[in-house]
Design an enzyme around this catalytic site. Structure first.
Site, PDB file in Angstrom:
ATOM      1  N   LYS A  22       0.067   4.743  10.823  1.00  0.00           N
ATOM      2  CA  LYS A  22       0.405   3.497  10.861  1.00  0.00           C
ATOM      3  C   LYS A  22       1.843   3.064  10.249  1.00  0.00           C
ATOM      4  O   LYS A  22       2.365   2.428  10.770  1.00  0.00           O
ATOM      5  CB  LYS A  22      -1.176   2.882  10.357  1.00  0.00           C
ATOM      6  CG  LYS A  22      -0.739   1.133  10.007  1.00  0.00           C
ATOM      7  CD  LYS A  22      -1.722   0.599   9.352  1.00  0.00           C
ATOM      8  CE  LYS A  22      -1.531   0.740   7.782  1.00  0.00           C
ATOM      9  NZ  LYS A  22      -0.744  -0.421   7.288  1.00  0.00           N
ATOM     10  N   ASN A  23       1.709   3.531   8.933  1.00  0.00           N
ATOM     11  CA  ASN A  23       2.907   3.231   8.021  1.00  0.00           C
ATOM     12  C   ASN A  23       4.237   3.812   8.810  1.00  0.00           C
ATOM     13  O   ASN A  23       5.249   3.392   8.405  1.00  0.00           O
ATOM     14  CB  ASN A  23       2.698   3.420   6.748  1.00  0.00           C
ATOM     15  CG  ASN A  23       1.665   2.396   6.155  1.00  0.00           C
ATOM     16  OD1 ASN A  23       1.036   1.387   6.521  1.00  0.00           O
ATOM     17  ND2 ASN A  23       1.368   2.718   4.825  1.00  0.00           N
ATOM     18  N   CYS A 116      -1.492 -11.630  -0.677  1.00  0.00           N
ATOM     19  CA  CYS A 116      -2.297 -10.400   0.043  1.00  0.00           C
ATOM     20  C   CYS A 116      -3.602 -10.272  -0.693  1.00  0.00           C
ATOM     21  O   CYS A 116      -3.751 -11.274  -1.717  1.00  0.00           O
ATOM     22  CB  CYS A 116      -1.565  -9.262  -0.277  1.00  0.00           C
ATOM     23  SG  CYS A 116      -2.122  -7.655   0.719  1.00  0.00           S
ATOM     24  N   ARG A 121       2.683  -9.923  -3.397  1.00  0.00           N
ATOM     25  CA  ARG A 121       3.347  -8.745  -3.001  1.00  0.00           C
ATOM     26  C   ARG A 121       4.735  -9.374  -2.653  1.00  0.00           C
ATOM     27  O   ARG A 121       4.944  -9.727  -1.493  1.00  0.00           O
ATOM     28  CB  ARG A 121       2.976  -7.928  -1.965  1.00  0.00           C
ATOM     29  CG  ARG A 121       1.366  -7.364  -2.577  1.00  0.00           C
ATOM     30  CD  ARG A 121       0.734  -6.759  -1.385  1.00  0.00           C
ATOM     31  NE  ARG A 121       1.502  -5.329  -0.736  1.00  0.00           N
ATOM     32  CZ  ARG A 121       1.069  -4.898   0.333  1.00  0.00           C
ATOM     33  NH1 ARG A 121       0.077  -5.217   1.087  1.00  0.00           N
ATOM     34  NH2 ARG A 121       1.886  -3.747   0.695  1.00  0.00           N
ATOM     35  N   ASP A 304      -2.661   4.026  -1.724  1.00  0.00           N
ATOM     36  CA  ASP A 304      -3.414   4.025  -0.448  1.00  0.00           C
ATOM     37  C   ASP A 304      -4.609   4.840  -0.288  1.00  0.00           C
ATOM     38  O   ASP A 304      -5.538   4.876   0.459  1.00  0.00           O
ATOM     39  CB  ASP A 304      -2.671   3.956   0.640  1.00  0.00           C
ATOM     40  CG  ASP A 304      -1.841   2.889   0.993  1.00  0.00           C
ATOM     41  OD1 ASP A 304      -2.035   1.804   0.473  1.00  0.00           O
ATOM     42  OD2 ASP A 304      -0.767   3.051   2.187  1.00  0.00           O
ATOM     43  N   ARG A 396      -7.669  -2.398  11.248  1.00  0.00           N
ATOM     44  CA  ARG A 396      -6.098  -2.694  11.081  1.00  0.00           C
ATOM     45  C   ARG A 396      -5.454  -1.235  11.001  1.00  0.00           C
ATOM     46  O   ARG A 396      -4.269  -1.145  11.364  1.00  0.00           O
ATOM     47  CB  ARG A 396      -5.638  -3.304   9.851  1.00  0.00           C
ATOM     48  CG  ARG A 396      -5.964  -4.722   9.986  1.00  0.00           C
ATOM     49  CD  ARG A 396      -5.400  -5.263   8.704  1.00  0.00           C
ATOM     50  NE  ARG A 396      -4.089  -4.850   8.292  1.00  0.00           N
ATOM     51  CZ  ARG A 396      -3.525  -4.406   7.125  1.00  0.00           C
ATOM     52  NH1 ARG A 396      -4.271  -5.130   6.089  1.00  0.00           N
ATOM     53  NH2 ARG A 396      -2.543  -3.960   6.919  1.00  0.00           N
TER      54      ARG A 396
END
Ligand code: UD1
Length: 418
Positions: A22-23, A116, A121, A304, A396
């Site tokens: 994803k990132n 967030c 953030r 994460d 997500r």
């Protein structure tokens, strides 16, 4: 809003294929704004964040069509429209359009993302980088207005290592006049993948994967096709699933070299990990050993993966400590894990975890992406039934997680709720 019902207690067994990152894909998608034309991206995970960013790009005149795990993108008619709050507020990574729009069109209007789930953030480092490249930044009713044509290369010395600010700065600098040096650049594999993508497009970037990037601006770039790297956080989450259920799972389609800190942390808890021809295998042993871990920028242990590791440590024989050094208040999962019988005390950025022999199923609320993953992991091993509410967070960033876990033997169902 959908929920997951999980009946815990199954030792997971089998093989799971890891999806694209994803990132990594989010900044690559934004980078297509830098050069008009057609791109094909493969190994693109089917995730809500990718859908959201595709919608945002469409508002900027970019065509995005999905065919399974392939995205065809046509940025020929891209225009620097405003990136609206409706989309930006649902996903902070939307701010990645700032650098490319500014670099290519000389101006950009991007809604300022809000807070967030785990506190403020800021994006001050992103804006600082744009200013260093010569942009003038102002705020117009909640919208960042950036102007600066042409951008000019400069030295950008980040006070904090930031993945997003590094990615944005690189994308703004590739078309700037002259040379840009980025010091204290993020070294995360997703940033290296973005840089490789930009180099394939014709950008002049050296120092990829190090703390110092040098970018020689070029007048124009060309579209290319690329494959997205595997998701090291999804992979780490399945490794924890193997460890926490005392199961045996083989992960395929991974980059083990990008997961070393997670592998080391899991080995320290007593899990057995070995490389295989296809990827990596984890075997959960009887006893989970307590550990002390600090989250750090890459190649350190990823923030994460903090929530997922915590779920495992709840069941360790002894006391563990997690120092969260990236986001000191990223502990939304703690009260929910406590409802399942976990014993955790948070002081500032530290979580002290006192191991317990077992967890019990309970209804729990997902609050953000990785916190949700931690709750699912705890549910896999808890006695009885766990109901994880608000799983849209998990959608997500985890592709078909319930199918993948069910494929390993887990008793997990998606409960459709209106
Ligand atoms: C990215 C990841 C996210 C991950 C995080 C840290 C994406 C889409 N998201 O988020 O999953 O948890 O890296 O590895 O890739 N900071 C500032 N000012 C800024 C920007 C950041 O002070 O302008 C601070 C943050 O508050 C944080 C630290 O820098 O303490 C690192 O954050 P950053 O690396 O920027 O995170 P993101 O890029 O938002």
């Amino acid at each position: 809003m959908d929920a997951f019902r999980i009946e815990g207690g199954v030792r997971l067994k089998g093989t799971v294929s890891i999806s694209g990152s994803k990132n990594a894909v989010l900044p690559m998608l934004c980078a297509t704004l830098l050069a008009p034309g057609e791109y094909t991206l493969t190994n693109v995970p089917v995730l809500r964040d990718v859908t959201t960013l595709s919608s945002l790009l469409r508002t900027l005149g970019v065509h995005v069509v999905r065919d399974g795990s392939t995205l065809r993108i046509d940025s020929t008619r891209a225009v620097p429209n405003e990136a609206h709050y409706d989309l930006v507020r649902t996903m902070r990574a939307s701010v990645y359009v700032l650098g490319p729009l500014l670099g290519r069109f000389g101006h950009a209007r991007v809604s300022l993302p809000g807070g967030c789930a785990w506190g403020p953030r800021p994006i001050d480092l992103h804006l600082h980088a744009m200013e260093k490249l010569g942009a003038r930044i102002s705020l117009d009713h909640g919208v960042i207005v950036a102007r600066g044509a042409p951008l000019r290369g400069n030295v950008i010395d980040f006070q904090i290592s930031s993945v997003g600010a590094t990615g944005n700065a690189v994308m703004a600098a590739v078309l700037a006049e002259g040379t840009t040096t980025i010091r204290n650049a993020a070294r995360e594999p997703e940033i290296a993948a973005l840089c490789e993508f930009l180099v394939a497009m014709g950008a002049g970037i050296t120092g990829i994967g190090t703390h110092e990037l040098a970018i020689d601006g070029v007048p124009s770039l060309s579209p290319v096709d690329a494959a997205v790297i595997p998701d090291r956080i999804e992979a780490g989450t399945y490794l924890v699933a193997g460890a926490i259920t005392r199961g045996e799972i083989e992960l395929r389609d991974i980059r083990e070299d990008q997961m070393q800190s997670t592998v080391e942390a899991l080995r320290a808890t007593g899990a057995e990990l070995e490389s295989t021809e296809a990827g990596i295998r984890i075997r959960g042993t009887g006893e989970i050993r307590p550990v002390t871990v600090s989250t750090e920028p890459y190649p350190g242990f990823p923030t994460d993966m903090q929530a997922q590791l915590m779920s495992l440590l709840l069941l360790a024989h002894g006391d563990s400590t997690i120092h969260e050094t990236i986001y000191s208040d990223r502990f939304k999962h703690v009260p929910e894990l406590t409802r399942m019988g976990g014993r955790i005390r948070v002081e500032g950025g530290d979580a002290m975890i006192q191991g317990v022999p077992n967890l019990t199923g309970a209804p729990v609320m997902a609050s953000d992406l990785r916190a949700s993953a931690a709750l699912v992991l705890a549910g896999l091993v808890a006695e009885g039934t766990t109901e994880v509410l608000r799983v849209y967070h998990i959608d997500r960033g985890y592709e078909r997680i319930e199918e993948k876990l069910a494929g390993l033997g887990a008793r997990i169902w998606r409960v459709r709720q209106s």
